[in-house]
Scaffold this motif. Structure first.
Motif, PDB file in Angstrom:
ATOM      1  N   ARG A  16       0.815  -1.227   0.000  1.00  0.00           N
ATOM      2  CA  ARG A  16       0.000   0.000   0.000  1.00  0.00           C
ATOM      3  C   ARG A  16       0.845   1.271   0.000  1.00  0.00           C
ATOM      4  N   SER A 241       6.556   6.069  15.346  1.00  0.00           N
ATOM      5  CA  SER A 241       5.094   6.200  15.367  1.00  0.00           C
ATOM      6  C   SER A 241       4.494   5.564  16.621  1.00  0.00           C
ATOM      7  N   ARG A 246       3.308  -0.476  21.047  1.00  0.00           N
ATOM      8  CA  ARG A 246       2.087  -1.303  21.132  1.00  0.00           C
ATOM      9  C   ARG A 246       2.444  -2.780  21.071  1.00  0.00           C
TER      10      ARG A 246
ATOM     11  N   MET B  84      -0.874   6.004  17.960  1.00  0.00           N
ATOM     12  CA  MET B  84       0.069   4.939  17.606  1.00  0.00           C
ATOM     13  C   MET B  84      -0.647   3.976  16.682  1.00  0.00           C
ATOM     14  N   LEU B  85      -0.648   4.326  15.419  1.00  0.00           N
ATOM     15  CA  LEU B  85      -1.453   3.585  14.448  1.00  0.00           C
ATOM     16  C   LEU B  85      -0.637   3.214  13.221  1.00  0.00           C
ATOM     17  N   TRP B  86      -1.022   2.125  12.578  1.00  0.00           N
ATOM     18  CA  TRP B  86      -0.419   1.748  11.301  1.00  0.00           C
ATOM     19  C   TRP B  86      -1.222   2.431  10.207  1.00  0.00           C
ATOM     20  N   GLU B  87      -0.623   3.433   9.625  1.00  0.00           N
ATOM     21  CA  GLU B  87      -1.350   4.287   8.677  1.00  0.00           C
ATOM     22  C   GLU B  87      -1.824   3.532   7.432  1.00  0.00           C
ATOM     23  N   ASN B  88      -1.123   2.457   7.077  1.00  0.00           N
ATOM     24  CA  ASN B  88      -1.484   1.754   5.839  1.00  0.00           C
ATOM     25  C   ASN B  88      -2.323   0.487   6.068  1.00  0.00           C
ATOM     26  N   LEU B  89      -2.812   0.318   7.300  1.00  0.00           N
ATOM     27  CA  LEU B  89      -3.735  -0.803   7.548  1.00  0.00           C
ATOM     28  C   LEU B  89      -5.139  -0.231   7.728  1.00  0.00           C
ATOM     29  N   THR B  90      -6.150  -1.070   7.569  1.00  0.00           N
ATOM     30  CA  THR B  90      -7.516  -0.614   7.840  1.00  0.00           C
ATOM     31  C   THR B  90      -7.781  -0.752   9.346  1.00  0.00           C
ATOM     32  N   GLU B  93      -8.125  -4.435  10.183  1.00  0.00           N
ATOM     33  CA  GLU B  93      -6.830  -5.131  10.114  1.00  0.00           C
ATOM     34  C   GLU B  93      -5.972  -4.789  11.337  1.00  0.00           C
ATOM     35  N   LEU B  97      -4.796  -7.471  14.060  1.00  0.00           N
ATOM     36  CA  LEU B  97      -3.365  -7.661  14.305  1.00  0.00           C
ATOM     37  C   LEU B  97      -3.071  -7.633  15.800  1.00  0.00           C
ATOM     38  N   MET B  98      -3.600  -6.613  16.493  1.00  0.00           N
ATOM     39  CA  MET B  98      -3.314  -6.509  17.924  1.00  0.00           C
ATOM     40  C   MET B  98      -3.923  -7.680  18.704  1.00  0.00           C
ATOM     41  N   ILE B 129      -8.639   2.611   5.247  1.00  0.00           N
ATOM     42  CA  ILE B 129      -7.224   2.750   5.615  1.00  0.00           C
ATOM     43  C   ILE B 129      -7.102   3.853   6.675  1.00  0.00           C
ATOM     44  N   LEU B 141      -9.928   4.795  17.428  1.00  0.00           N
ATOM     45  CA  LEU B 141      -9.237   3.553  17.063  1.00  0.00           C
ATOM     46  C   LEU B 141      -8.033   3.322  17.985  1.00  0.00           C
ATOM     47  N   ASN B 142      -7.356   4.417  18.320  1.00  0.00           N
ATOM     48  CA  ASN B 142      -6.211   4.358  19.235  1.00  0.00           C
ATOM     49  C   ASN B 142      -6.623   3.693  20.553  1.00  0.00           C
ATOM     50  N   LEU B 145      -7.578  -0.154  20.012  1.00  0.00           N
ATOM     51  CA  LEU B 145      -6.401  -1.027  19.904  1.00  0.00           C
ATOM     52  C   LEU B 145      -5.826  -1.383  21.275  1.00  0.00           C
ATOM     53  N   SER B 146      -6.075  -0.504  22.243  1.00  0.00           N
ATOM     54  CA  SER B 146      -5.511  -0.730  23.581  1.00  0.00           C
ATOM     55  C   SER B 146      -6.350  -1.686  24.420  1.00  0.00           C
TER      56      SER B 146
END
Lengths: 417, 312
Positions: A16, A241, A246, B84-90, B93, B97-98, B129, B141-142, B145-146
């Motif tokens: 991506r 980041s 995490r 603290m996020l993965w910018e290229n994941l939805t 996703e 992942l977590m 995304i 979302l942050n 994820l926690s």
């Protein structure tokens, strides 16, 4: 299997991130094109090839009963031969010497290749002449000695990773073929039968090489090494980041993160080998391989990719942000590429460890990758020829990976102090 | 008393700087514990040590009676101040992942992710995304994820920073639900006093690395004086200090401080004290531009205890 989730995550992020992907895949292609256009036509220029000749020929008695030594004759021919298109320039600079001295000259790259003329060379040439006469005149064997088919093998030795050797051996093989034909034609007026063989150590190729043929595998190594810069920046971005924090809090182990990351990135390394091979062939690479060669080259590329990722872990252990990682990566990757001999051959430098002599650049896994890729793609060599380089590369990669995992885990995955 | 989290003599020193100085805190199971303090007071350092992310110079932290160094990973969920996020994941996703990283079985994971997306109003953005989400969505979302692994302790570090009022309400409701419906222990650090007041069962105020007060919001407000605050603004703010000096000497005034160019006068039955205040104003020959009377707030307590000086 948390490492699979990490691998899937990294793969999705990789796909991506179009800009990053563009840089990883297309940047080396641009380099390949530049080198292709710059060096594609070179190698056919009129520079004498430096060769060491070791003449072990003991001579023979010809059909008139005289002593002849075709080894001496061949040496003289090599010394006298000029470039056909430029009669003022010699084709070879010949140094006649012993085998051990020739090996020393090869190591210091004073000569590009060594030609060993075997003890029975004159016998085989005489045999060739006799048999050619018989086959062309239809004579039956009247003298058993004259019809014995004696073959001899001329050995060409050299450093297969060295451009000078590749060009010199290609030229020598062409010359020896002409010599065989010339000798027979001069004496009998007939076409010769193949009695003199040539053997190129570690070399199967017989075409005339250009410098680009040797630079193309170097570009592949450069592209794979460049992965270290990209992966280091990505790993550092994960720190910056906070996403690594995490992951650090979760049940993920260092192994999951780093092994999971290896999978997509080593696949990228394999893909780079294929893409760059295609580009290189389009640009005129005279490659000798088959589908098997491509698979072997991908395998070699994947090992080198793992080495690059290990280097990336080391860089990411010290870089504070992704820009610093990219800069530090470039600072390390470019000189390393030079040291592997990817851009141009380096003078041989040996170090002595426990009584064994080692090429100093051999400490880098990518040096062996380059040698293996050149052997596989340019000379069409198989596993038996490149296995030692691949194994050494794999061992060095493993050492680098262990160092990378240790440093990254210690600096990035432990509790802050 | 059994505490979910207990910090004993927690100290962190960076060279000459004492970031946290002998902190002793006990956080009860199932409470929302507010952590307040000015910037640089030592809140984040304290929390990092309390969840095992930072090694203390000295002192111990126990989670449910176990040393924090020995607790099972996943006991604590941290929603950091920064995204603290993965910018290229939805969104989905990222949550999957977590959950995988915490070894949540797939069936349970799918249910939890679905519920979290619903509770935090992210269902429509499940397959979007992250880089394309708004600031409020990213914050939600942050948080998600926690807590995807359902930790016993949830640490929320300034969770509603930069959120619009609507997103803030969603977040507050979710934090209340964490405590009331799921029985989680929540540690909340915030600069938004209203947030701490509304959500916290107890509040610790920390400054210069030391615990200043620890009590319920109501008790804290009572402690520094029940009653009201007269908030007035002078036409000529350069005379603020003159008025503060005069009013500080009045026996019925509990405290008088300058906050953002205005003067806050705290007093019992403030309305009855207004004539006295106005006489002082006239005596000093200054003009009042604006005046109002309001109830004592947690912010008044905070300012009273930590002062008005900038810490950055």
């Amino acid at each position: 299997m948390k490492f699979i989730s990490i691998a899937v995550k990294d793969f999705k992020e990789l796909i991506r991130d179009r800009r990053g992907l563009f840089f990883i895949l297309l940047f080396p292609i641009f380099f390949m094109m530049i080198f292709g256009f710059a060096f594609g036509g070179m190698g056919d220029n009129n520079t004498p090839h430096n060769i060491a000749v070791v003449n072990l020929d003991q001579g023979t008695i010809n059909s008139t009963g005289s002593n002849v030594n075709f080894g001496n004759n061949l040496t003289a021919e090599l010394q006298d031969q000029n470039y056909p298109q430029n009669n003022d320039v010699k084709l070879f600079n010949v140094t006649t010497t012993t085998d051990s001295n020739a090996k020393d000259l090869l190591r210091t790259r004073t000569v590009d290749a060594e030609l060993v003329i075997p003890a029975n060379f004159s016998d085989s040439v005489q045999s060739l002449i006799n048999n050619t006469i018989q086959s062309s005149t239809g004579q039956t064997s009247s003298a058993s000695t004259s019809t014995n088919k004696i073959t001899s093998t001329l050995t060409i030795s050299g450093d297969t990773s060295y451009i000078g050797f590749g060009v010199a051996q290609g030229t020598l093989i062409g010359f020896l073929s002409q010599y065989q034909q010339g000798v027979v034609t001069a004496i009998t007026g007939a076409q010769p039968v193949q009695y003199i063989n040539t053997s190129v150590q570690s070399v199967a190729g017989t075409t005339s090489f250009t410098e680009f043929d040797f630079l193309a595998p170097g570009m592949m190594v450069f592209a794979i090494l460049l992965l270290a810069t990209t992966v280091a920046a990505i790993l550092t971005r994960e720190v910056e980041s906070g996403t690594l924090l995490r992951l650090k809090l979760s049940k993920m182990r260092s192994f999951d993160l780093l092994f999971g990351g290896l999978i997509p990135w080593s696949l990228v390394a394999g893909a780079q080998v294929v893409i760059l091979l295609v580009v290189a062939i389009i640009l005129g690479l005279k490659w000798q391989g088959s589908v098997y060669s491509i698979l072997l080259a991908i395998f070699v590329g994947i090992i080198a990719g793992i080495a690059s990722i290990s280097l990336a872990m080391i860089i990411a252990s010290f870089a504070k942000n992704d820009r610093q990682a990219a800069n530090l990566g470039t600072l390390i990757v470019v000189p390393t590429t030079f040291l592997t001999g990817s851009f141009f051959p380096l003078p041989a430098e040996y170090i002595n460890i426990f009584g064994h002599s080692f090429q100093i650049y051999g400490i880098l896994p990518w040096t062996h990758t380059l040698t293996a890729l050149r052997s596989v793609l340019v000379y069409g060599s198989g596993w038996s020829v490149v296995s030692s380089d691949v194994i050494i590369s794999a061992v060095l990669t493993l050492i680098l990976f262990v160092i990378g995992v240790f440093l990254f885990s210690k600096t990035r995955l432990g509790a802050e102090s | 008393m059994d505490f979910m989290i207990e910090a004993k003599d927690l100290t962190k020193r960076y060279g000459d700087l004492m970031a946290v100085d002998g902190l002793n805190i006990g956080i009860k199971k199932g409470e929302v514990f507010g952590f307040l303090g000015p910037n640089g007071a030592g809140k984040t350092t304290s929390i990092k040590m309390m969840v095992g992310l930072l090694r203390p110079t000295s002192g111990k932290v126990f989670i449910n009676g176990t040393d924090v160094k020995k607790i099972e990973k996943g006991t604590i969920g941290i929603c950091p101040q920064e995204l603290m996020l993965w910018e290229n994941l939805t969104c989905k996703e990222s949550l999957n992942l977590m959950a995988d990283m915490y070894e949540v079985p797939k069936k349970i994971r799918d249910l939890r992710v679905k519920k979290l997306l619903s509770d935090l109003f992210l269902v429509e953005k499940a397959d979007t995304i992250v880089s394309k989400l708004s600031g409020g969505m990213k914050r939600r979302l942050n948080l998600a994820l926690s807590v995807v692994h359902e930790p016993e302790v949830v640490v929320l570090d300034e969770p509603s920073e930069g959120l619009d009022p609507q997103s803030r309400r969603v977040l507050w409701n979710y934090i209340r639900a964490l405590r009331d419906e799921e029985g989680k222990t929540v540690i909340l650090t915030t600069h938004i006093m209203d947030e701490a007041d509304q959500l916290s069962d107890r509040i610790a105020i920390i400054d210069h690395g030391k615990l200043i007060r620890l009590d319920t919001p109501e008790s804290l407000k009572k402690e520094i004086g029940e009653g009201d605050v007269v908030d007035l603004k002078l036409s000529d703010t350069s005379r603020n200090q003159d008025l503060i000096n005069e009013l500080a000497n009045e026996k019925d005034v509990i405290s008088v401080v300058e906050v953002k160019g205005r003067i806050n006068i705290r007093a019992l039955n403030a309305v009855a004290k207004l004539p006295m205040m106005m006489q002082t104003v006239e005596r000093l020959d200054v003009q009042v531009e604006d005046i109002s009377v309001r109830q004592n707030t947690l912010e008044d307590v905070f300012i009273d205890l930590t002062g008005t000086g900038l810490r950055e």
